[in-house]
Design a protein around this motif. Structure first.
Motif, mmCIF file in Angstrom:
data_model
loop_
_atom_site.group_PDB
_atom_site.id
_atom_site.type_symbol
_atom_site.label_atom_id
_atom_site.label_comp_id
_atom_site.label_asym_id
_atom_site.label_seq_id
_atom_site.Cartn_x
_atom_site.Cartn_y
_atom_site.Cartn_z
ATOM 1 N N ALA A 58 38.454 35.000 41.591
ATOM 2 C CA ALA A 58 38.080 33.938 42.531
ATOM 3 C C ALA A 58 37.898 34.485 43.942
ATOM 4 C CB ALA A 58 39.134 32.826 42.528
ATOM 5 N N PHE A 59 38.272 35.749 44.177
ATOM 6 C CA PHE A 59 38.136 36.353 45.505
ATOM 7 C C PHE A 59 36.668 36.599 45.826
ATOM 8 C CE2 PHE A 59 37.614 40.114 48.182
ATOM 9 C CZ PHE A 59 38.339 39.719 49.300
ATOM 10 N N SER A 60 36.276 36.256 47.042
ATOM 11 C CA SER A 60 34.932 36.578 47.524
ATOM 12 C C SER A 60 34.953 36.598 49.045
ATOM 13 C CB SER A 60 33.904 35.564 47.027
ATOM 14 O OG SER A 60 34.131 34.310 47.626
ATOM 15 N N ILE A 61 34.026 37.317 49.620
ATOM 16 C CA ILE A 61 33.928 37.390 51.074
ATOM 17 C C ILE A 61 33.331 36.094 51.617
ATOM 18 C CG2 ILE A 61 32.910 38.651 53.021
ATOM 19 C CD1 ILE A 61 35.091 40.212 51.480
ATOM 20 N N GLN A 62 32.257 35.640 51.005
ATOM 21 C CA GLN A 62 31.627 34.379 51.385
ATOM 22 C C GLN A 62 32.263 33.247 50.585
ATOM 23 O OE1 GLN A 62 29.328 34.063 53.804
ATOM 24 N NE2 GLN A 62 29.523 36.244 54.160
ATOM 25 N N PRO A 63 32.416 32.049 51.180
ATOM 26 C CA PRO A 63 33.003 30.934 50.436
ATOM 27 C C PRO A 63 32.172 30.568 49.215
ATOM 28 C CG PRO A 63 32.733 30.360 52.765
ATOM 29 C CD PRO A 63 32.054 31.670 52.546
ATOM 30 N N LYS A 64 32.816 30.578 48.057
ATOM 31 C CA LYS A 64 32.193 30.066 46.841
ATOM 32 C C LYS A 64 33.294 29.583 45.914
ATOM 33 C CE LYS A 64 31.262 34.738 45.217
ATOM 34 N NZ LYS A 64 30.302 35.604 44.585
ATOM 35 N N ALA A 65 32.963 28.628 45.099
ATOM 36 C CA ALA A 65 33.953 27.980 44.250
ATOM 37 C C ALA A 65 33.854 28.526 42.833
ATOM 38 C CB ALA A 65 33.755 26.471 44.274
ATOM 39 N N VAL A 66 34.566 29.602 42.580
ATOM 40 C CA VAL A 66 34.582 30.194 41.248
ATOM 41 C C VAL A 66 35.693 29.554 40.429
ATOM 42 C CG1 VAL A 66 34.946 32.340 39.963
ATOM 43 C CG2 VAL A 66 33.661 32.371 42.102
ATOM 44 N N LYS A 67 36.860 29.452 41.036
ATOM 45 C CA LYS A 67 38.049 28.943 40.360
ATOM 46 C C LYS A 67 38.994 28.417 41.434
ATOM 47 C CE LYS A 67 41.961 30.743 37.734
ATOM 48 N NZ LYS A 67 42.600 31.942 37.228
ATOM 49 N N LEU A 68 39.693 27.335 41.152
ATOM 50 C CA LEU A 68 40.678 26.797 42.086
ATOM 51 C C LEU A 68 42.042 27.378 41.723
ATOM 52 C CD1 LEU A 68 41.133 24.869 44.459
ATOM 53 C CD2 LEU A 68 41.585 23.064 42.801
ATOM 54 N N VAL A 69 42.541 28.284 42.550
ATOM 55 C CA VAL A 69 43.824 28.931 42.305
ATOM 56 C C VAL A 69 44.907 28.100 42.983
ATOM 57 C CG1 VAL A 69 45.180 31.040 42.625
ATOM 58 C CG2 VAL A 69 42.717 31.192 42.179
ATOM 59 N N THR A 70 45.844 27.576 42.189
ATOM 60 C CA THR A 70 46.881 26.677 42.719
ATOM 61 C C THR A 70 48.281 27.119 42.336
ATOM 62 O OG1 THR A 70 46.726 25.230 40.781
ATOM 63 C CG2 THR A 70 45.309 24.695 42.657
ATOM 64 N N THR A 71 48.418 28.346 41.871
ATOM 65 C CA THR A 71 49.731 28.837 41.453
ATOM 66 C C THR A 71 50.165 29.993 42.347
ATOM 67 O OG1 THR A 71 48.695 30.335 39.870
ATOM 68 C CG2 THR A 71 49.349 28.156 39.044
ATOM 69 N N LEU A 103 51.586 32.014 45.328
ATOM 70 C CA LEU A 103 51.609 31.698 46.760
ATOM 71 C C LEU A 103 50.720 30.499 47.068
ATOM 72 C CD1 LEU A 103 51.396 35.305 48.256
ATOM 73 C CD2 LEU A 103 53.401 33.830 48.166
ATOM 74 N N TYR A 104 49.683 30.316 46.273
ATOM 75 C CA TYR A 104 48.730 29.222 46.487
ATOM 76 C C TYR A 104 49.301 27.861 46.106
ATOM 77 C CZ TYR A 104 45.402 32.873 47.387
ATOM 78 O OH TYR A 104 44.774 33.953 47.945
ATOM 79 N N ALA A 105 50.476 27.823 45.534
ATOM 80 C CA ALA A 105 51.124 26.544 45.238
ATOM 81 C C ALA A 105 51.657 25.888 46.511
ATOM 82 C CB ALA A 105 52.270 26.740 44.233
ATOM 83 N N LYS A 106 51.892 26.683 47.550
ATOM 84 C CA LYS A 106 52.445 26.166 48.810
ATOM 85 C C LYS A 106 51.514 26.335 50.001
ATOM 86 C CE LYS A 106 56.385 25.011 47.012
ATOM 87 N NZ LYS A 106 56.646 23.633 46.755
ATOM 88 N N ILE A 107 50.666 27.370 49.971
ATOM 89 C CA ILE A 107 49.772 27.678 51.094
ATOM 90 C C ILE A 107 48.355 27.808 50.533
ATOM 91 C CG2 ILE A 107 49.267 29.289 52.969
ATOM 92 C CD1 ILE A 107 52.157 30.267 52.760
ATOM 93 N N ARG A 108 47.408 27.054 51.087
ATOM 94 C CA ARG A 108 46.029 27.119 50.597
ATOM 95 C C ARG A 108 45.345 28.440 50.938
ATOM 96 N NH1 ARG A 108 46.382 22.198 52.719
ATOM 97 N NH2 ARG A 108 45.108 22.641 54.546
ATOM 98 N N ASN A 109 45.724 29.054 52.029
ATOM 99 C CA ASN A 109 45.053 30.268 52.498
ATOM 100 C C ASN A 109 46.052 31.372 52.859
ATOM 101 O OD1 ASN A 109 42.146 29.228 52.738
ATOM 102 N ND2 ASN A 109 43.329 27.675 53.816
ATOM 103 N N PRO A 110 46.836 31.833 51.888
ATOM 104 C CA PRO A 110 47.851 32.848 52.237
ATOM 105 C C PRO A 110 47.268 34.166 52.728
ATOM 106 C CG PRO A 110 47.759 32.540 49.863
ATOM 107 C CD PRO A 110 46.898 31.478 50.474
ATOM 108 N N VAL A 111 46.060 34.531 52.309
ATOM 109 C CA VAL A 111 45.461 35.777 52.795
ATOM 110 C C VAL A 111 45.259 35.685 54.309
ATOM 111 C CG1 VAL A 111 43.398 37.241 52.727
ATOM 112 C CG2 VAL A 111 44.394 36.394 50.597
ATOM 113 N N TYR A 112 44.804 34.526 54.790
ATOM 114 C CA TYR A 112 44.587 34.348 56.220
ATOM 115 C C TYR A 112 45.913 34.271 56.973
ATOM 116 C CZ TYR A 112 39.862 33.044 54.741
ATOM 117 O OH TYR A 112 38.609 33.027 54.196
#
Length: 135
Positions: A54-67, A69-78
């Protein structure tokens, strides 16, 4: 797998380097900065691994990751990318925290753009997840 392994090894090597060959004398502020930087880099690495394809440089919706770190923070990389920069600034030169002034709004704008793309593709599923998470 190689990409994932690199992002786990880098924080470990950085921590070893800072402990064994510190380029500056250790002060309480530098210790805190180094700890924040190493932990943040590890968390960025984990977040990146959890994104998988699901990782990409440009925003695209490949998969919604919700587990994970993503269970608590929508954008943990940022989030952890910014704390990494903040930790490095504290370690090397606290005045460098000024670098976060343009970076934080840029990350907020990127997160907003990604959110629009994800909401358009995943709709209610995205809105429910968004309501349960921070940033």
């Amino acid at each position: 797998m190689k990409f994932t392994l690199v992002f786990v090894i880098i924080p470990i090597l950085l921590a070893v380097y800072l402990v064994v060959w510190p380029p500056f004398p250790w002060t309480p502020l530098r210790i805190v900065g180094a700890a924040i930087a190493v932990i943040s880099l590890l968390l960025v690495s984990i977040a990146r691994m959890q994104l998988g394809p699901a990782f990409s440089i440009q925003p695209k919706a490949v998969k919604l990751v919700t587990t994970g770190l993503y269970a608590k923070i929508r954008n943990p990389v940022y989030v952890y990318g910014c704390t990494f920069i903040g930790g490095l600034a504290l370690y090397w030169k606290p005045v460098a925290l000024i670098a976060l002034v343009p970076i934080i709004p840029m990350q907020i704008a990127r997160a907003h753009a990604e959110g629009k793309v994800l909401e358009a593709k995943f709709g209610d599923e995205y809105r429910r997840w968004k309501a349960q998470t921070w940033f």
